[in-house]
Write a protein that holds these residues in place. Structure first.
Motif, PDB file in Angstrom:
ATOM      1  N   GLN A   1      -3.142  -6.744  -2.398  1.00  0.00           N
ATOM      2  CA  GLN A   1      -2.297  -7.674  -1.643  1.00  0.00           C
ATOM      3  C   GLN A   1      -2.855  -7.903  -0.247  1.00  0.00           C
ATOM      4  N   SER A   2      -3.346  -6.841   0.355  1.00  0.00           N
ATOM      5  CA  SER A   2      -3.887  -6.937   1.711  1.00  0.00           C
ATOM      6  C   SER A   2      -5.194  -7.720   1.737  1.00  0.00           C
TER       7      SER A   2
ATOM      8  N   ILE B   1      -5.378  -0.758   6.498  1.00  0.00           N
ATOM      9  CA  ILE B   1      -4.421  -0.764   5.400  1.00  0.00           C
ATOM     10  C   ILE B   1      -3.858   0.653   5.358  1.00  0.00           C
TER      11      ILE B   1
ATOM     12  N   ILE C   1      -1.318  -2.413  -3.222  1.00  0.00           N
ATOM     13  CA  ILE C   1      -1.228  -2.607  -1.767  1.00  0.00           C
ATOM     14  C   ILE C   1      -2.562  -3.095  -1.219  1.00  0.00           C
TER      15      ILE C   1
ATOM     16  N   GLN D   1      -1.777 -10.846  -7.710  1.00  0.00           N
ATOM     17  CA  GLN D   1      -0.940 -10.591  -6.536  1.00  0.00           C
ATOM     18  C   GLN D   1      -0.292 -11.873  -6.056  1.00  0.00           C
TER      19      GLN D   1
ATOM     20  N   ARG E   1       6.502   1.252   3.097  1.00  0.00           N
ATOM     21  CA  ARG E   1       5.916   0.638   1.907  1.00  0.00           C
ATOM     22  C   ARG E   1       4.404   0.625   1.997  1.00  0.00           C
TER      23      ARG E   1
ATOM     24  N   GLY F   1       0.755  -1.280   3.842  1.00  0.00           N
ATOM     25  CA  GLY F   1       0.198  -2.620   3.864  1.00  0.00           C
ATOM     26  C   GLY F   1      -0.792  -2.798   4.989  1.00  0.00           C
TER      27      GLY F   1
END
Length: 83
Positions: free
Chosen positions: A59-60, A42, A56, A82, A30, A32
């Motif tokens: 979110q990170s 990342i 992604i 997010q 996925r 991350g």
């Protein structure tokens, strides 16, 4: 689409400012945030869509204190969306 690519570039620059390296790899994962020793990375599938890459990264980056950093309104909006 052009806007999303510009937004992606802005997020990549923000990550670099925070010392986080973004690596686009061939992977089935996925993707991350991960940490190796004291370095943050990342990892994102290089074939993923621009929108997926944006999500992604957002979110990170949301896991870090961004309160003292100027972030463009469009970027902040995506960060707030997010989980």
């Amino acid at each position: 689409m052009k806007d999303k690519k510009k937004l992606l570039k802005d997020f990549e620059e923000l990550a670099a400012k925070l010392g986080i390296k973004i690596r686009y790899e061939k992977t089935n994962a996925r993707g991350g945030l991960c940490r190796v020793n004291e370095n943050y990375y990342i990892i994102i599938d290089k074939k993923a869509s621009t929108e997926y890459k944006l999500n992604i990264i957002a979110q990170s980056l949301k896991k870090f204190d961004l309160s003292e950093i100027h972030i463009k309104p469009k970027m902040r909006e995506l960060l707030e969306e997010q989980e």
